[in-house]
Design an enzyme around this catalytic site. Structure first.
Site, mmCIF file in Angstrom:
data_model
loop_
_atom_site.group_PDB
_atom_site.id
_atom_site.type_symbol
_atom_site.label_atom_id
_atom_site.label_comp_id
_atom_site.label_asym_id
_atom_site.label_seq_id
_atom_site.Cartn_x
_atom_site.Cartn_y
_atom_site.Cartn_z
ATOM 1 N N ARG A 68 11.064 116.243 14.713
ATOM 2 C CA ARG A 68 10.509 117.301 15.706
ATOM 3 C C ARG A 68 11.439 118.210 16.303
ATOM 4 O O ARG A 68 11.582 119.396 16.058
ATOM 5 C CB ARG A 68 9.864 116.433 16.960
ATOM 6 C CG ARG A 68 8.973 117.195 17.942
ATOM 7 C CD ARG A 68 9.873 117.875 18.961
ATOM 8 N NE ARG A 68 10.547 117.182 19.844
ATOM 9 C CZ ARG A 68 11.569 117.587 20.900
ATOM 10 N NH1 ARG A 68 11.473 118.681 20.787
ATOM 11 N NH2 ARG A 68 12.152 116.683 21.504
ATOM 12 N N ASP A 69 12.532 117.585 17.003
ATOM 13 C CA ASP A 69 13.739 118.542 17.762
ATOM 14 C C ASP A 69 14.391 119.179 16.807
ATOM 15 O O ASP A 69 14.809 120.178 17.094
ATOM 16 C CB ASP A 69 14.516 117.436 18.728
ATOM 17 C CG ASP A 69 15.069 118.342 19.548
ATOM 18 O OD1 ASP A 69 14.930 119.363 19.711
ATOM 19 O OD2 ASP A 69 15.946 117.609 20.251
ATOM 20 N N HIS B 53 17.529 111.528 26.256
ATOM 21 C CA HIS B 53 17.785 112.176 25.167
ATOM 22 C C HIS B 53 18.804 112.969 25.431
ATOM 23 O O HIS B 53 18.876 113.700 26.362
ATOM 24 C CB HIS B 53 16.471 112.929 25.185
ATOM 25 C CG HIS B 53 16.455 114.192 24.028
ATOM 26 N ND1 HIS B 53 15.878 114.037 22.872
ATOM 27 C CD2 HIS B 53 17.069 115.258 24.095
ATOM 28 C CE1 HIS B 53 16.124 115.097 22.069
ATOM 29 N NE2 HIS B 53 16.781 116.033 22.812
ATOM 30 N N HIS C 208 22.343 115.337 24.183
ATOM 31 C CA HIS C 208 22.724 116.296 23.091
ATOM 32 C C HIS C 208 24.361 116.001 22.964
ATOM 33 O O HIS C 208 25.087 115.646 24.044
ATOM 34 C CB HIS C 208 22.529 117.607 23.554
ATOM 35 C CG HIS C 208 21.212 118.038 23.248
ATOM 36 N ND1 HIS C 208 20.590 119.437 23.408
ATOM 37 C CD2 HIS C 208 20.055 117.388 22.507
ATOM 38 C CE1 HIS C 208 19.364 119.261 23.090
ATOM 39 N NE2 HIS C 208 18.906 118.065 22.726
ATOM 40 N N CYS D 135 17.806 122.868 21.474
ATOM 41 C CA CYS D 135 16.899 123.449 21.953
ATOM 42 C C CYS D 135 16.764 124.834 21.815
ATOM 43 O O CYS D 135 17.810 125.560 22.316
ATOM 44 C CB CYS D 135 16.717 123.120 23.521
ATOM 45 S SG CYS D 135 15.515 123.960 24.562
ATOM 46 N N ASN E 256 21.919 117.830 18.638
ATOM 47 C CA ASN E 256 21.300 116.313 19.026
ATOM 48 C C ASN E 256 22.709 115.136 18.756
ATOM 49 O O ASN E 256 23.392 115.775 17.906
ATOM 50 C CB ASN E 256 20.052 115.935 18.245
ATOM 51 C CG ASN E 256 18.850 116.517 18.657
ATOM 52 O OD1 ASN E 256 18.636 116.105 20.033
ATOM 53 N ND2 ASN E 256 18.238 117.518 18.112
#
Lengths: 319, 319
Positions: B18-19, B215, B217, B248, B257
């Site tokens: 996803r990300d 979450h 980074h 993002c 990430n």
């Protein structure tokens, strides 16, 4: 630990001019080294490992160490540190006027033979000789003497090293006359649990005051997590290298010091005072990259920049 | 937190499909996504965020999310997570059979407007609607509902966000009917002190059981140090992305990430069980890099390899 830590919480000890430069094929011109050290001190670094007193045929990159020490000694408030492999190197270091002398002792005897060409017993004998040389100096000219336990988190040749062997060698270095011992993750094998465990192990042998510093690599990406673990365990001196250059040329695949810029950002963001101005520190990279056009420089902060509105909390307690 | 955490200490939630995929220009073929997810589950990952139910014109990279969820649901024991921007997305997620639905709420209203095109109040209204949709399902078909507090460590547009605003929004998400909230360092501004501080802040509002995940980074290199801080504060779910791909797309300069491979290595080295086989995890990279030939993959462990003789201590307590 440095003698110049007033007003700071954590001493960041820049090892790039030694560990960085010894690990790369390029030879940095002497004038560039001097400019680097001066700019780093201007940015607020209080301790810099400026070179190593080893035979020039082994490490031609560091052949000008005596001249570099002499330059660094003109900078007020800077602790001028050097590495030495033996008593002969320590003699040169003392003659040059170094403030701090570090003798590495690889707790892996295989690595010790490969790196220093000496058994454990022979390295301890050198430590005894160095302590004698230092004691023979006038009281106000005695450099601080650290024995650095290298490959302490494991060796690329031997794997894990038994705790009892590490404890025995830490005690032997102190008995030989070291002022303190340090831990060195030469191979990039450390993890945060191992960092805390080994700090406890060695402090139980040498006492808390005789273990204040750690030398970490970022080989497997855990460098700053390991630094955090060391802080939490109470260490106050952390080695790092501008741009992350360097590592250990005798431990294959073990390259990569932790990056000074990223480390200082972490510490300052946490409210731990380093005395270092990050913006000025970032500018020091320009000197190094101009003098080493063929070498890569690393670091996340230099690419990403400081957070919007970044201002480290002043004297905030670390939670 | 996953429903499938038996036998593990820390749940590593893979967000790459996803990300990662939403942040890069390449579109991964549907079959490659399925192969990635299957291989990741085979390597031991228990939770994977497989996509996002957003309009295909906004994120064409994730247009096949319903088909990906259907595939992932065939894998026994896997928690199939998806991101949704609103109730319409949640309806599609429920129809597809997702096990976990995450709604991001950017605590920076400027970022919320840029990212989701909604005010805080509008996002909370969506949360209320989503909770209603979930309650209308039969009891054994209700997905877990997480509200994710994004930009919680600061925003590239607004800078630091006031604590009171974060606390208010965490409470509002729980009041709206979320099962839990999560923290998201969308911008890579977090540091270990801030991680611990915000976990305490939000847990004081929602209770310990309603904040288990974060979450992070690696934008400024502190990703794993921040993960360590989160572990020490008691969190048990950590998001990461294979090869570190993603970030993002709406927070400029905020890419990166934390790398699943490096995170799993850190956790296992510390004796924290993830249920993941590192050697098999490293092989999953081959699927992703073959399907995304134009994208870089990151990670230190993949370059350096495991330490000689690496065998994580079994059930060793983290010190």
């Amino acid at each position: 630990m440095s003698h110049h830590t007033a007003g700071i919480d954590i001493l960041v000890s820049e090892v790039g001019p030694r560990d960085g430069l010894q690990s790369i094929p390029s030879i940095m011109p002497t004038e560039a080294k001097k400019a680097w050290i001066s700019a780093a001190a201007d940015a607020g670094l209080r301790e810099i490992e400026v070179g190593s007193f080893v035979p020039a045929k082994l490490l031609p990159q560091l052949a000008d160490t005596a001249e570099i020490v002499a330059h660094a000694k003109t900078i007020p408030g800077l602790t001028v540190a050097v590495l030495v492999p033996n008593a002969r190197g320590a003699e040169a270091a003392i003659a040059a006027g170094a403030d701090k002398i570090t003798l590495p002792l690889s707790v892996s005897e295989t690595h010790s033979l490969a790196n220093l060409r000496r058994t454990h017993e022979q390295v301890i004998d050198e430590a005894v000789s160095i302590a004698g040389l230092i004691r023979a100096q006038p009281a106000n000219h005695r450099p601080h003497f650290e024995g650095s336990l290298s490959t302490v988190f494991g060796c690329t040749l031997e794997g894990a090293i038994p705790d009892a062997q590490i404890a025995r060698l830490a005690a032997a270095l102190m008995d030989a006359g070291c002022d303190e011992v340090g831990l060195s993750d030469t191979t990039g094998y450390a993890d945060p649990s191992a960092v805390k465990r080994l700090i406890t192990l060695v402090r139980n042998v040498v006492g808390d005051a005789a273990l204040t510093g750690i030398h970490l690599h970022n080989t497997r990406g855990l460098g700053l997590a390991n630094a955090l673990a060391a802080l939490e365990a109470g260490l106050t001196t952390l080695d790092s290298s501008l741009g992350g250059i360097g590592g250990c040329p005798f431990a294959p695949g073990a390259s990569g010091n932790i990056v000074t810029e990223d480390l200082v950002f972490m510490l300052e963001a946490m409210g731990l005072r380093t005395g270092i101005d990050i913006e000025r520190l970032l500018k020091v990279r320009e000197i190094v990259s101009a003098a080493l056009p063929d070498e890569d420089m690393y670091g996340f902060l230099p690419d990403a920049g400081l957070p919007l509105g970044f201002a480290p909390p002043k004297q905030m307690e670390y939670v």
